[in-house]
Design a protein around this motif. Structure first.
Motif, PDB file in Angstrom:
ATOM      1  N   MET A   1       9.841  -1.768 -10.641  1.00  0.00           N
ATOM      2  CA  MET A   1       9.001  -2.880 -10.173  1.00  0.00           C
ATOM      3  C   MET A   1       9.261  -4.145 -10.988  1.00  0.00           C
ATOM      4  SD  MET A   1       5.289  -1.325  -9.046  1.00  0.00           S
ATOM      5  CE  MET A   1       4.807  -0.513 -10.584  1.00  0.00           C
ATOM      6  N   GLN A   2       9.769  -3.998 -12.209  1.00  0.00           N
ATOM      7  CA  GLN A   2      10.071  -5.135 -13.087  1.00  0.00           C
ATOM      8  C   GLN A   2       8.889  -6.094 -13.229  1.00  0.00           C
ATOM      9  OE1 GLN A   2      13.834  -6.968 -12.964  1.00  0.00           O
ATOM     10  NE2 GLN A   2      14.918  -5.044 -13.106  1.00  0.00           N
ATOM     11  N   GLY A   3       7.696  -5.576 -13.229  1.00  0.00           N
ATOM     12  CA  GLY A   3       6.517  -6.415 -13.459  1.00  0.00           C
ATOM     13  C   GLY A   3       5.878  -6.942 -12.187  1.00  0.00           C
ATOM     14  N   SER A   4       6.464  -6.675 -11.036  1.00  0.00           N
ATOM     15  CA  SER A   4       5.892  -7.206  -9.794  1.00  0.00           C
ATOM     16  C   SER A   4       4.495  -6.661  -9.509  1.00  0.00           C
ATOM     17  CB  SER A   4       6.827  -6.930  -8.610  1.00  0.00           C
ATOM     18  OG  SER A   4       7.938  -7.804  -8.677  1.00  0.00           O
ATOM     19  N   ASN A   5       4.156  -5.493 -10.070  1.00  0.00           N
ATOM     20  CA  ASN A   5       2.791  -4.975  -9.894  1.00  0.00           C
ATOM     21  C   ASN A   5       1.745  -5.918 -10.485  1.00  0.00           C
ATOM     22  OD1 ASN A   5       4.253  -3.872 -12.204  1.00  0.00           O
ATOM     23  ND2 ASN A   5       2.347  -2.857 -12.783  1.00  0.00           N
ATOM     24  N   PHE A   6       2.178  -6.823 -11.372  1.00  0.00           N
ATOM     25  CA  PHE A   6       1.237  -7.814 -11.911  1.00  0.00           C
ATOM     26  C   PHE A   6       1.162  -9.072 -11.039  1.00  0.00           C
ATOM     27  CE2 PHE A   6       2.625  -5.486 -15.820  1.00  0.00           C
ATOM     28  CZ  PHE A   6       1.401  -4.900 -16.099  1.00  0.00           C
ATOM     29  N   HIS A   7       2.010  -9.152 -10.006  1.00  0.00           N
ATOM     30  CA  HIS A   7       2.064 -10.378  -9.201  1.00  0.00           C
ATOM     31  C   HIS A   7       1.390 -10.254  -7.849  1.00  0.00           C
ATOM     32  CE1 HIS A   7       6.139 -11.049 -11.439  1.00  0.00           C
ATOM     33  NE2 HIS A   7       5.103 -11.256 -12.219  1.00  0.00           N
ATOM     34  N   LEU A   8       1.322  -9.049  -7.313  1.00  0.00           N
ATOM     35  CA  LEU A   8       0.718  -8.879  -5.993  1.00  0.00           C
ATOM     36  C   LEU A   8      -0.154  -7.635  -6.007  1.00  0.00           C
ATOM     37  CD1 LEU A   8       3.530  -7.845  -3.408  1.00  0.00           C
ATOM     38  CD2 LEU A   8       3.574  -7.374  -5.827  1.00  0.00           C
ATOM     39  N   GLU A   9      -0.982  -7.468  -4.972  1.00  0.00           N
ATOM     40  CA  GLU A   9      -1.825  -6.278  -4.902  1.00  0.00           C
ATOM     41  C   GLU A   9      -0.950  -5.063  -4.666  1.00  0.00           C
ATOM     42  OE1 GLU A   9      -4.957  -6.035  -5.401  1.00  0.00           O
ATOM     43  OE2 GLU A   9      -5.592  -8.132  -5.261  1.00  0.00           O
ATOM     44  N   VAL A  10      -1.094  -4.034  -5.479  1.00  0.00           N
ATOM     45  CA  VAL A  10      -0.376  -2.786  -5.239  1.00  0.00           C
ATOM     46  C   VAL A  10      -1.412  -1.679  -5.289  1.00  0.00           C
ATOM     47  CG1 VAL A  10       1.590  -1.347  -5.824  1.00  0.00           C
ATOM     48  CG2 VAL A  10       1.654  -3.765  -6.386  1.00  0.00           C
ATOM     49  N   LEU A  11      -1.566  -0.964  -4.172  1.00  0.00           N
ATOM     50  CA  LEU A  11      -2.680  -0.030  -4.001  1.00  0.00           C
ATOM     51  C   LEU A  11      -2.178   1.286  -3.461  1.00  0.00           C
ATOM     52  CD1 LEU A  11      -4.650  -2.682  -1.995  1.00  0.00           C
ATOM     53  CD2 LEU A  11      -5.237  -2.004  -4.323  1.00  0.00           C
TER      54      LEU A  11
ATOM     55  N   VAL B   1       0.852  -1.191   0.000  1.00  0.00           N
ATOM     56  CA  VAL B   1       0.000   0.000   0.000  1.00  0.00           C
ATOM     57  C   VAL B   1       0.886   1.238   0.000  1.00  0.00           C
ATOM     58  CG1 VAL B   1      -1.873   1.242   1.133  1.00  0.00           C
ATOM     59  CG2 VAL B   1      -1.745  -1.265   1.308  1.00  0.00           C
ATOM     60  N   LEU B   2       0.710   2.095  -1.000  1.00  0.00           N
ATOM     61  CA  LEU B   2       1.481   3.330  -1.107  1.00  0.00           C
ATOM     62  C   LEU B   2       0.716   4.440  -0.406  1.00  0.00           C
ATOM     63  CD1 LEU B   2       2.462   1.438  -3.493  1.00  0.00           C
ATOM     64  CD2 LEU B   2       3.038   3.544  -4.696  1.00  0.00           C
ATOM     65  N   GLY B   3       1.223   4.874   0.727  1.00  0.00           N
ATOM     66  CA  GLY B   3       0.560   5.917   1.495  1.00  0.00           C
ATOM     67  C   GLY B   3       0.810   7.303   0.932  1.00  0.00           C
ATOM     68  N   THR B   4       0.189   8.287   1.545  1.00  0.00           N
ATOM     69  CA  THR B   4       0.299   9.694   1.159  1.00  0.00           C
ATOM     70  C   THR B   4       1.767  10.126   1.055  1.00  0.00           C
ATOM     71  OG1 THR B   4      -1.666   9.983   2.506  1.00  0.00           O
ATOM     72  CG2 THR B   4      -0.566  11.996   1.774  1.00  0.00           C
ATOM     73  N   GLY B   5       2.070  10.858  -0.007  1.00  0.00           N
ATOM     74  CA  GLY B   5       3.427  11.393  -0.154  1.00  0.00           C
ATOM     75  C   GLY B   5       4.382  10.430  -0.824  1.00  0.00           C
ATOM     76  N   THR B   6       3.911   9.235  -1.137  1.00  0.00           N
ATOM     77  CA  THR B   6       4.754   8.257  -1.829  1.00  0.00           C
ATOM     78  C   THR B   6       4.706   8.538  -3.332  1.00  0.00           C
ATOM     79  OG1 THR B   6       4.443   6.615  -0.094  1.00  0.00           O
ATOM     80  CG2 THR B   6       5.003   5.750  -2.264  1.00  0.00           C
ATOM     81  N   ALA B   7       5.808   8.281  -4.013  1.00  0.00           N
ATOM     82  CA  ALA B   7       5.872   8.501  -5.468  1.00  0.00           C
ATOM     83  C   ALA B   7       4.739   7.746  -6.148  1.00  0.00           C
ATOM     84  CB  ALA B   7       7.219   8.024  -6.018  1.00  0.00           C
ATOM     85  N   ASP B   8       4.247   8.290  -7.261  1.00  0.00           N
ATOM     86  CA  ASP B   8       3.101   7.683  -7.940  1.00  0.00           C
ATOM     87  C   ASP B   8       3.468   6.316  -8.512  1.00  0.00           C
ATOM     88  OD1 ASP B   8       0.306   8.047  -8.983  1.00  0.00           O
ATOM     89  OD2 ASP B   8       1.372   7.626 -10.856  1.00  0.00           O
ATOM     90  N   LEU B   9       2.597   5.369  -8.228  1.00  0.00           N
ATOM     91  CA  LEU B   9       2.793   3.970  -8.604  1.00  0.00           C
ATOM     92  C   LEU B   9       3.076   3.765 -10.088  1.00  0.00           C
ATOM     93  CD1 LEU B   9       2.567   0.987  -7.961  1.00  0.00           C
ATOM     94  CD2 LEU B   9       0.087   1.245  -7.846  1.00  0.00           C
ATOM     95  N   TYR B  10       2.485   4.580 -10.939  1.00  0.00           N
ATOM     96  CA  TYR B  10       2.625   4.362 -12.378  1.00  0.00           C
ATOM     97  C   TYR B  10       3.560   5.365 -13.060  1.00  0.00           C
ATOM     98  CZ  TYR B  10      -0.805   0.859 -11.424  1.00  0.00           C
ATOM     99  OH  TYR B  10      -1.432  -0.247 -10.886  1.00  0.00           O
TER     100      TYR B  10
END
Lengths: 257, 257
Positions: free
Chosen positions: B157-167, B140-149
């Motif tokens: 991330m090398q594709g790990s966003n497709f392997h686990l929940e990333v929110l 879980v990316l909280g407030t102030g964290t760099a944008d996931l995309y």
């Protein structure tokens, strides 16, 4: 104090050249960017050739700089040019490039990290910083590893190069010397022919080798180790970042639990 | 197949805008750079809007791209423009930006990583990749964290966003929900009021929070945790890189030895 406002100034040109390996070898110095690193160099009694700072940074820090070091006030434009970045802090030091000769045969204790062809400067610097944090005695940068005094390596080390031995060398020689001195050398590999790293408990002396980001550890080096270790990967990622893997392994070796 | 040779082409302009958060939110898509990531998206059955590749890359990979995805042959110059780098591999995909709503109250198992204001995109991506490797269920990316995309996050991330929940979410809500569900939440701190991390053995469910690079964990969040953990620093380094510290802690929690 001399004030330098132009990027065309010869001193500025020479400082900017320290961003390249050629420039560092010719001038036998390298560059520290930011007060934290300058302070680490002062504490370590590094040999200073010059301090360069913007008016503001000079006022804040000049009193803490060793006496007799040539100081130059520089414009923000010159600071950005030397730093190769848009918003540097604005204080730099030019210090002597260490020319260390270190015979691995004399090593009889402590934990050492060997870097085999680690190419990313951020990874090299982070590995040196982590080795420091994990209580390692030294780091040896093998063939094909990013240059120790490249600006991005120096930044990522955060001054750890002043805390432990950091050397460049041929890892074949280091492995042979460690084995001759009965010190274990552990490689790290991704294949499961290696041992799970949890098999290794606290170690007081020996070496860990981490390998290239894409290729992993050179097979010729992997053959010469006491054993090779792997970190079991539980999810679907194919590998770990080399600095993360190195951190997991180093803290396992040094803390031993 | 449409061939696009000019940076002035409207599609190229739209793809280049995906480097910004504004562009991603407007177009509701993000960009994958390189065959490895495109392949991960294919395996994960991501929703493709377009495949863009140089002639060479298109020949190599077109057969493996799902049928019906609009494909565009692009020049090397256009590829460099979209990538924002000089020597990209030359194959890209534009895929749908996931719009996940995920209620933390429904979490009853697995290990989760919470990121509190991690600013460096490389650190965010490496932490997601490491969480995947350590068998975590989500990040879980909280407030102030760099944008996931953001491109640098996606690359690291090398594709790990497709392997686990990333929110993305408010960590206050997540901590409250975990505590309500009797799942432990461990913070990480540098001060020795925290517990040494070796005190924690293998954990099957719960969360680990890692904090901002410079400031550490937000004290308001640190107060709400089950306990806070620290990694004993044995040398003279003042801190660890946050991705390295996260890796050491995550493998400790998941492997438990």
């Amino acid at each position: 104090m001399e004030r330098i406002l132009s990027k065309q100034n010869n001193k500025v040109k020479a400082w900017a050249k320290l961003a390249t390996k050629k420039g560092r070898l010719e001038q036998k110095t390298y560059l520290l960017d930011g007060w934290h690193l300058v302070q680490e160099a002062i504490n370590a009694k590094a040999k200073f050739h010059a301090i360069m700072a913007t008016e503001e940074q000079m006022q804040e820090h000049l009193a803490d700089v060793p006496h007799g070091v040539p100081a130059f006030e520089i414009s923000k434009e010159v600071a950005a040019h030397i730093a190769g970045s848009k918003t540097p802090q604005g204080i730099f030091a030019e210090v002597t490039l260490p020319e260390k000769t270190f015979n691995p045969s004399y090593v009889h204790d402590g934990l050492w990290l060997f870097l085999d062809a680690i190419q990313d400067p951020g990874n090299v610097g982070t590995l040196v910083r982590t080795a420091d944090a994990a209580g390692f005695k030294g780091v040896v940068l093998g063939t094909g590893t990013a240059d120790l005094y490249a600006p991005k390596v120096v930044r990522a080390m955060q001054g750890s190069n002043f805390h432990l031995e950091v050397l460049q060398g041929d890892l074949n020689d280091w492995i042979a010397a460690f084995k001759e001195n009965d010190l274990p050398v552990y490689g790290s590999e991704l294949n499961e022919e290696a041992k799970p790293y949890q098999d290794i408990h606290g170690l007081s002396a020996g070496a860990l080798i981490v390998g290239n980001e894409g290729q992993g550890l050179n097979p010729e080096l992997a053959k010469q180790t006491t054993a090779n270790l792997y970190i079991p990967l539980l999810g679907s990622a194919e590998s770990l970042n080399v600095a993360v893997a190195g951190g997991v392994l180093m803290f396992r070796l040094s803390l031993g639990n």
